[in-house]
Write a protein that holds these residues in place. Structure first.
Motif, PDB file in Angstrom:
ATOM      1  N   VAL A   2      86.586 -14.220 -31.299  1.00 28.89           N
ATOM      2  CA  VAL A   2      85.547 -14.498 -30.336  1.00 28.89           C
ATOM      3  C   VAL A   2      85.617 -15.679 -29.440  1.00 28.89           C
ATOM      4  O   VAL A   2      86.195 -16.802 -30.099  1.00 28.89           O
ATOM      5  CB  VAL A   2      84.126 -14.682 -31.233  1.00 28.89           C
ATOM      6  N   ARG A   3      85.268 -15.783 -28.210  1.00 27.90           N
ATOM      7  CA  ARG A   3      85.435 -16.694 -27.344  1.00 27.90           C
ATOM      8  C   ARG A   3      84.311 -16.850 -26.588  1.00 27.90           C
ATOM      9  O   ARG A   3      83.585 -16.191 -26.110  1.00 27.90           O
ATOM     10  CB  ARG A   3      86.509 -16.546 -26.420  1.00 27.90           C
ATOM     11  N   LEU A   4      83.741 -18.090 -26.444  1.00 28.72           N
ATOM     12  CA  LEU A   4      82.823 -18.506 -25.690  1.00 28.72           C
ATOM     13  C   LEU A   4      83.329 -19.610 -24.335  1.00 28.72           C
ATOM     14  O   LEU A   4      83.791 -20.469 -24.779  1.00 28.72           O
ATOM     15  CB  LEU A   4      81.814 -19.470 -26.460  1.00 28.72           C
ATOM     16  N   VAL A   5      83.009 -19.205 -23.452  1.00 28.45           N
ATOM     17  CA  VAL A   5      83.334 -19.623 -22.114  1.00 28.45           C
ATOM     18  C   VAL A   5      82.145 -20.047 -21.333  1.00 28.45           C
ATOM     19  O   VAL A   5      81.404 -19.395 -20.949  1.00 28.45           O
ATOM     20  CB  VAL A   5      84.298 -19.033 -21.457  1.00 28.45           C
ATOM     21  N   GLU A   6      82.009 -21.473 -20.902  1.00 22.94           N
ATOM     22  CA  GLU A   6      80.825 -21.961 -20.118  1.00 22.94           C
ATOM     23  C   GLU A   6      81.367 -22.050 -18.723  1.00 22.94           C
ATOM     24  O   GLU A   6      82.571 -22.237 -18.586  1.00 22.94           O
ATOM     25  CB  GLU A   6      80.518 -23.398 -20.797  1.00 22.94           C
ATOM     26  N   SER A   7      80.540 -21.992 -17.831  1.00 25.67           N
ATOM     27  CA  SER A   7      80.633 -22.354 -16.524  1.00 25.67           C
ATOM     28  C   SER A   7      79.372 -22.845 -15.943  1.00 25.67           C
ATOM     29  O   SER A   7      78.281 -22.701 -16.479  1.00 25.67           O
ATOM     30  CB  SER A   7      81.126 -20.979 -15.891  1.00 25.67           C
ATOM     31  N   SER A  21      76.085 -20.984 -17.536  1.00 25.91           N
ATOM     32  CA  SER A  21      76.518 -19.540 -18.167  1.00 25.91           C
ATOM     33  C   SER A  21      77.459 -19.759 -19.201  1.00 25.91           C
ATOM     34  O   SER A  21      78.372 -20.507 -19.196  1.00 25.91           O
ATOM     35  CB  SER A  21      76.739 -18.793 -16.976  1.00 25.91           C
ATOM     36  N   CYS A  22      77.402 -19.124 -19.954  1.00 28.05           N
ATOM     37  CA  CYS A  22      77.973 -18.768 -21.217  1.00 28.05           C
ATOM     38  C   CYS A  22      78.211 -17.354 -21.585  1.00 28.05           C
ATOM     39  O   CYS A  22      77.243 -16.886 -22.008  1.00 28.05           O
ATOM     40  CB  CYS A  22      77.425 -19.633 -22.600  1.00 28.05           C
ATOM     41  N   TRP A 112      82.095 -22.400 -30.766  1.00 27.34           N
ATOM     42  CA  TRP A 112      81.750 -23.160 -29.873  1.00 27.34           C
ATOM     43  C   TRP A 112      82.460 -22.994 -28.607  1.00 27.34           C
ATOM     44  O   TRP A 112      83.578 -22.550 -28.695  1.00 27.34           O
ATOM     45  CB  TRP A 112      81.905 -24.512 -30.196  1.00 27.34           C
ATOM     46  N   GLY A 113      81.990 -23.087 -27.400  1.00 24.13           N
ATOM     47  CA  GLY A 113      82.788 -23.187 -26.144  1.00 24.13           C
ATOM     48  C   GLY A 113      83.311 -24.390 -26.263  1.00 24.13           C
ATOM     49  O   GLY A 113      83.114 -25.451 -26.769  1.00 24.13           O
ATOM     50  N   GLN A 114      84.147 -24.575 -25.050  1.00 26.02           N
ATOM     51  CA  GLN A 114      85.082 -25.729 -24.691  1.00 26.02           C
ATOM     52  C   GLN A 114      84.308 -26.676 -23.931  1.00 26.02           C
ATOM     53  O   GLN A 114      84.529 -27.877 -23.870  1.00 26.02           O
ATOM     54  CB  GLN A 114      86.132 -25.368 -23.902  1.00 26.02           C
ATOM     55  N   GLY A 115      83.024 -26.253 -23.436  1.00 28.68           N
ATOM     56  CA  GLY A 115      82.120 -27.426 -22.828  1.00 28.68           C
ATOM     57  C   GLY A 115      82.365 -27.100 -21.129  1.00 28.68           C
ATOM     58  O   GLY A 115      83.351 -26.905 -20.699  1.00 28.68           O
TER      59      GLY A 115
END
Length: 122
Positions: A2-7, A21-22, A112-115
């Motif tokens: 699972v991966r969370l990616v913010e933008s 967005s995530c 957690w995403g990377q921020g």
């Protein structure tokens, strides 16, 4: 897996808006609560807003009336609409989610995403 990616982060002037967005990806079975946290320079990471799978929301007092958290369950995506931004909103914003997935052997795991950096100039 699972991966969370913010933008959506960026540099804006005070009073302007941004939408973060995530997207959660992977062999996801379900996502319960999702949220946004932020960490300003020299500060601890703190809660900004959360939203349950049913759409119930919670906000940190300083962002109430300015920020709106929402989610699209079909897309495994959570958003943070940030209006009337202030310099004190400057921080790295992190996505967070409780996820049940195949990779976690169907157990709930917090990710957690990377921020994404949000900088608000005066």
């Amino acid at each position: 897996q699972v991966r969370l990616v913010e933008s959506g982060g960026g540099l804006v002037q005070a009073g302007e808006s941004l939408r973060l967005s995530c997207v959660a990806s992977g062999s996801i079975l379900s996502i319960n609560i999702m949220g946004w946290y932020r960490q300003g320079p020299g500060k601890v990471r703190v809660l900004v807003a959360t939203i349950t799978s049913g759409g119930n929301t919670n906000y940190e007092d300083s962002v109430k009336g300015r920020f709106t958290i929402s989610r699209d369950n079909a897309k495994n995506t959570v958003y943070l609409q940030m209006n009337s931004l202030k310099p004190e909103d400057t921080a790295v914003y992190y996505c967070n989610a409780d996820v049940r997935s195949y990779s976690s052997t169907y157990r709930v795991v917090n990710y957690w995403g990377q921020g994404t950096q949000v900088t608000v100039s005066s």
